[in-house]
Design an enzyme around this catalytic site. Sequence first.
Site, PDB file in Angstrom:
ATOM      1  N   HIS A 221      12.658  -1.043  -1.423  1.00  7.26           N
ATOM      2  CA  HIS A 221      12.141  -0.863  -2.788  1.00  7.26           C
ATOM      3  C   HIS A 221      13.145  -1.478  -3.773  1.00  7.26           C
ATOM      4  CE1 HIS A 221       9.919   0.719  -6.068  1.00  7.26           C
ATOM      5  NE2 HIS A 221      10.948   1.388  -6.532  1.00  7.26           N
TER       6      HIS A 221
ATOM      7  N   HIS B 284       0.861  -1.180   0.000  1.00  9.38           N
ATOM      8  CA  HIS B 284       0.000   0.000   0.000  1.00  9.38           C
ATOM      9  C   HIS B 284       0.894   1.226   0.000  1.00  9.38           C
ATOM     10  CE1 HIS B 284      -3.968  -1.500   0.433  1.00  9.38           C
ATOM     11  NE2 HIS B 284      -3.853  -1.962   1.665  1.00  9.38           N
TER      12      HIS B 284
HETATM   13  C1  GRF Z   1      10.337  -7.372  -2.239  1.00 12.52           C
HETATM   14  O1  GRF Z   1      10.944  -7.638  -3.463  1.00 12.52           O
HETATM   15  C2  GRF Z   1      10.245  -5.896  -2.006  1.00 12.52           C
HETATM   16  O2  GRF Z   1      11.294  -5.162  -2.540  1.00 12.52           O
HETATM   17  C3  GRF Z   1       8.961  -5.563  -2.734  1.00 12.52           C
HETATM   18  O3  GRF Z   1       8.107  -6.634  -2.435  1.00 12.52           O
HETATM   19  C4  GRF Z   1       8.868  -7.805  -2.245  1.00 12.52           C
HETATM   20  C5  GRF Z   1       8.444  -8.418  -0.947  1.00 12.52           C
HETATM   21  O4  GRF Z   1       8.943  -9.710  -0.792  1.00 12.52           O
HETATM   22  N1  GRF Z   1       8.474  -4.274  -2.360  1.00 12.52           N
HETATM   23  P1  GRF Z   1       8.763 -10.507   0.568  1.00 12.52           P
HETATM   24  O5  GRF Z   1       7.293 -10.495   0.932  1.00 12.52           O
HETATM   25  O6  GRF Z   1       9.599  -9.847   1.611  1.00 12.52           O
HETATM   26  O7  GRF Z   1       9.238 -11.891   0.269  1.00 12.52           O
END
Ligand code: GRF
Length: 236
Positions: free
Chosen positions: A142, A110
Site C-alpha cells: 500500500h 479489489h
Molecule cells: C502500486 O503503487 C501499489 O502500491 C498500488 O498499485 C500500484 C501497482 O503497481 N496498490 P504495479 O502494478 O505493481 O506496477
Amino acid sequence: MEDPNPAATSPRRLAVLISGAGTNLQALIDAQNTSSLPNTRIVLVLSNRKNARGLIRASTALPPIPTAYLGLQPFIKSNPGKTREDYDVEVARIVLRAKPDAVVCAGWMHIVSEGFLNVFKGTRVLEGEEVLAREVSVINIHPALFGQFDGAHAIERGFEAFQKGEVDELGVMVHRVVKEVDRGEPLIQRRVEVVKGEAIEAYEERLHKVEWEIIVEATRIVLDEVQPPLSSDGSS
Ligand code: GRF
C-alpha cells in the site's frame, strides 16, 4: 538417494494477485531464487483485468509463470444471481489450487473480503477443495504509511496533503491483510522522500523504487515463517 525431507528442499510457493502494470510483480519475478528470495517459485499470477501488463510479464518470464484471469463484471454477467462474495470465493479457489505458501496482493485493485481471508486462514473450507494444512499469509503493498491514507488513490491524496502542509512525511508499506482495508499489521514500512513543489511524477518514481524493495523483503519474511531458507547465506 532419496531426499530424507523433501518439504525442506521444495521451493516456497508464491501466488501473486495483480490488476495492472505489474512492476511489483516484476520485482518478485527478478528476486525469485536469488539471495533476496531464495528457494522460491511464483506458481500463479492472477489478474482481475484481462489486459493487465503484469500477465504478459508472467507469461514471458523464464520459465513462464502460470496465469489466470477472473474479472468481476464478466463473472457476474456469466453467472446470473452470483454476487461479489461468490467472485471472491472463486478467486480464492483458483489461488488455493496453486497451493501457495503465501499470497501477495501486488497492486490488486479489489478489497480483499473476509470470506477470501477465511479460506487462507483455514477457517473456511471450500466445497470440493482440500483442507489447508496451515494458515497461508496474505499480504498487500500500500503506497502510504500505516493509517495515513487508506484505500484508493493513496499516492495522489498523500502527495496533495504534503503539498498543502497537512502531513510532513509520506511512505509505503507492506502489511498483512485483514478485513479492515489497509489496516493489517505492517511487515515493513519505509519513508519516501517528498519535495515541496515537485511534480507528482517525480515523487511516484521514487515511491515505486522503494515499493520494489519492500515487496521482496516482506514476502521473504512471510515465506521464512513457513519454511526458513536452507542455508544461512540464503542460497537454495
Ligand atoms: C502500486 O503503487 C501499489 O502500491 C498500488 O498499485 C500500484 C501497482 O503497481 N496498490 P504495479 O502494478 O505493481 O506496477
